[in-house]
Design an enzyme around this catalytic site. Structure first.
Site, PDB file in Angstrom:
ATOM      1  N   ASP A  11      40.143  31.899  50.623  1.00 10.75           N
ATOM      2  CA  ASP A  11      41.218  33.052  49.898  1.00 10.75           C
ATOM      3  C   ASP A  11      42.167  33.110  51.326  1.00 10.75           C
ATOM      4  OD1 ASP A  11      42.321  35.652  49.690  1.00 10.75           O
ATOM      5  OD2 ASP A  11      40.570  36.794  49.341  1.00 10.75           O
ATOM      6  N   ASN A  25      58.100  36.427  44.811  1.00  9.33           N
ATOM      7  CA  ASN A  25      59.082  36.420  43.949  1.00  9.33           C
ATOM      8  C   ASN A  25      60.533  37.313  44.768  1.00  9.33           C
ATOM      9  OD1 ASN A  25      59.530  39.822  43.295  1.00  9.33           O
ATOM     10  ND2 ASN A  25      57.504  39.813  43.019  1.00  9.33           N
ATOM     11  N   GLY A  33      48.484  37.807  41.564  1.00 12.16           N
ATOM     12  CA  GLY A  33      48.308  36.703  42.172  1.00 12.16           C
ATOM     13  C   GLY A  33      47.857  37.135  43.540  1.00 12.16           C
ATOM     14  N   ASP A  35      50.202  37.110  45.727  1.00 11.20           N
ATOM     15  CA  ASP A  35      51.323  37.971  46.399  1.00 11.20           C
ATOM     16  C   ASP A  35      50.720  39.720  46.135  1.00 11.20           C
ATOM     17  OD1 ASP A  35      53.473  39.809  46.798  1.00 11.20           O
ATOM     18  OD2 ASP A  35      54.320  39.373  44.916  1.00 11.20           O
ATOM     19  N   GLY A 124      50.985  29.051  40.351  1.00 12.23           N
ATOM     20  CA  GLY A 124      49.976  29.554  39.194  1.00 12.23           C
ATOM     21  C   GLY A 124      51.383  30.541  38.246  1.00 12.23           C
ATOM     22  N   TYR A 126      53.724  30.815  37.848  1.00 17.76           N
ATOM     23  CA  TYR A 126      54.972  30.271  37.836  1.00 17.76           C
ATOM     24  C   TYR A 126      55.167  28.801  37.104  1.00 17.76           C
ATOM     25  CZ  TYR A 126      57.884  33.615  39.969  1.00 17.76           C
ATOM     26  OH  TYR A 126      58.380  34.653  40.637  1.00 17.76           O
TER      27      TYR A 126
HETATM   28  N1  AR6 Z   1      44.761  33.082  48.614  1.00 12.43           N
HETATM   29  C1  AR6 Z   1      44.752  31.759  48.060  1.00 12.43           C
HETATM   30  N2  AR6 Z   1      45.549  31.303  46.750  1.00 12.43           N
HETATM   31  C2  AR6 Z   1      44.899  32.338  45.721  1.00 12.43           C
HETATM   32  C3  AR6 Z   1      45.167  33.569  46.238  1.00 12.43           C
HETATM   33  C4  AR6 Z   1      44.224  34.233  47.554  1.00 12.43           C
HETATM   34  N3  AR6 Z   1      43.479  35.141  47.841  1.00 12.43           N
HETATM   35  N4  AR6 Z   1      45.106  34.576  44.476  1.00 12.43           N
HETATM   36  C5  AR6 Z   1      45.688  33.711  44.277  1.00 12.43           C
HETATM   37  N5  AR6 Z   1      46.033  32.166  44.476  1.00 12.43           N
HETATM   38  P1  AR6 Z   1      50.679  32.832  41.697  1.00 12.43           P
HETATM   39  P2  AR6 Z   1      53.348  31.296  41.721  1.00 12.43           P
HETATM   40  C6  AR6 Z   1      46.672  30.698  44.248  1.00 12.43           C
HETATM   41  O1  AR6 Z   1      50.114  33.070  40.730  1.00 12.43           O
HETATM   42  O2  AR6 Z   1      52.638  30.353  40.411  1.00 12.43           O
HETATM   43  C7  AR6 Z   1      53.257  36.782  41.523  1.00 12.43           C
HETATM   44  O3  AR6 Z   1      53.145  37.696  40.916  1.00 12.43           O
HETATM   45  C8  AR6 Z   1      46.602  30.313  42.547  1.00 12.43           C
HETATM   46  O4  AR6 Z   1      45.162  30.030  41.993  1.00 12.43           O
HETATM   47  O5  AR6 Z   1      49.847  33.294  42.991  1.00 12.43           O
HETATM   48  O6  AR6 Z   1      54.094  31.366  43.083  1.00 12.43           O
HETATM   49  C9  AR6 Z   1      54.610  36.556  43.022  1.00 12.43           C
HETATM   50  O7  AR6 Z   1      54.986  38.443  42.803  1.00 12.43           O
HETATM   51  C10 AR6 Z   1      47.555  29.585  42.461  1.00 12.43           C
HETATM   52  O8  AR6 Z   1      47.408  28.586  42.880  1.00 12.43           O
HETATM   53  O9  AR6 Z   1      51.928  32.522  42.644  1.00 12.43           O
HETATM   54  C11 AR6 Z   1      55.756  36.393  41.070  1.00 12.43           C
HETATM   55  O10 AR6 Z   1      56.154  36.882  40.237  1.00 12.43           O
HETATM   56  C12 AR6 Z   1      48.224  29.582  43.693  1.00 12.43           C
HETATM   57  O11 AR6 Z   1      48.184  30.933  44.512  1.00 12.43           O
HETATM   58  C13 AR6 Z   1      54.667  35.077  41.195  1.00 12.43           C
HETATM   59  O12 AR6 Z   1      53.096  35.616  41.104  1.00 12.43           O
HETATM   60  C14 AR6 Z   1      49.629  30.662  43.237  1.00 12.43           C
HETATM   61  O13 AR6 Z   1      49.431  31.464  42.017  1.00 12.43           O
HETATM   62  C15 AR6 Z   1      54.780  33.933  41.447  1.00 12.43           C
HETATM   63  O14 AR6 Z   1      54.145  33.023  41.131  1.00 12.43           O
END
Ligand code: AR6
Length: 177
Positions: A11, A25, A33, A35, A124, A126
C-alpha cells in the site's frame, strides 16, 4: 541506476518517502483506487490544497502533475498526476503515460526531492494494459534516473501481485542487458 529502483508489493500510503505519486483525475477532487486511499489516509488537508490549485489553474491535464502536502501520510508530499484513460492505444495513451513520469520527475527536481513512490498509474480504473504500462514506466524511470543523479530511490509500489510479478520480471530483464 537500476539499483535505485525498488519493486514493492503493498500500500503506497504506508511508505515514508519525500513524495508519493497519486493516480488522480483532471478534476483533482479525488476518486476511487489509489486516489481514494491517499485522500482517506492523508486527511482533508490534501483535498483543500487540490481545490486551491484547481481554483488557480482549473485542475490538471492528462500527462501533467501538481504537488501538495501529504497531510497525515508518512510521506512529505503528494504529486498528483493524471494518467490517460485507455481507449484503444490509438489516442496517444502510451505517450501520455510516459509524460506522467516525466512530469513527476520534473516536480521532484524543482522541489529538490530525492525519494519517490509511484503506483501503477492508469492500470486500474483507467484500464491501461498492465504489461505495456510497466514497460513504459520502467523505461522512462531508468532514463530519468540517468539524467538526475540527485534522486536516490524510486519505489514502484504494486498493489496487485500480478503487477509486482510483471515489474520484477521486466526489471530483471533490463538488468541483464
Ligand atoms: N497503493 C498502491 N497502489 C494502489 C492502491 C494503494 N493503496 N490502491 C490501488 N492501487 P487506480 P487509474 C493500484 O484505479 O487506473 C481514480 O478514481 C491499483 O491496483 O487507482 O490511474 C482517480 O480519481 C492499480 O494498479 O488509478 C481516477 O478517476 C493502480 O493503483 C482514476 O481512478 C492504479 O489504479 C484513475 O485510474
Amino acid at each position: 541506476m537500476l539499483d535505485k529502483i525498488h519493486i514493492i508489493q503493498g500500500d503506497i500510503t504506508q511508505i515514508a518517502v519525500d513524495a508519493i505519486v497519486n493516480a488522480a483525475n483532471t478534476s483533482l477532487l479525488g476518486g476511487g483506487g489509489v486516489d481514494g486511499a491517499i485522500h482517506r489516509q492523508g486527511g482533508p488537508v490534501i483535498l483543500e490544497e487540490c481545490r486551491r490549485i484547481r481554483a488557480r489553474q482549473g485542475g490538471c491535464n492528462v500527462g501533467e502533475a501538481v504537488i501538495t502536502t501529504a497531510g497525515q501520510l508518512p510521506a512529505k508530499h503528494v504529486i498528483h498526476t493524471v494518467g490517460p484513460r485507455w481507449q484503444d492505444g490509438l489516442h496517444g495513451e502510451p505517450a501520455l503515460l510516459d509524460q506522467c513520469y516525466r512530469s513527476c520527475f520534473a516536480l521532484l527536481d524543482e522541489c529538490g526531492l530525492t525519494s519517490v513512490s509511484f503506483p501503477n498509474i492508469s492500470t486500474g480504473i483507467y484500464r491501461f494494459p498492465k504489461q505495456d504500462a510497466a514497460r513504459i514506466a520502467l523505461t522512462r524511470i531508468a532514463a530519468l534516473l540517468a539524467e538526475n543523479a540527485a534522486i536516490t530511490r524510486v519505489n514502484v509500489v504494486c498493489f496487485e501481485e500480478q503487477n509486482a510479478d510483471i515489474y520484477r520480471a521486466l526489471l530483471e530483464a533490463m538488468r541483464q542487458h
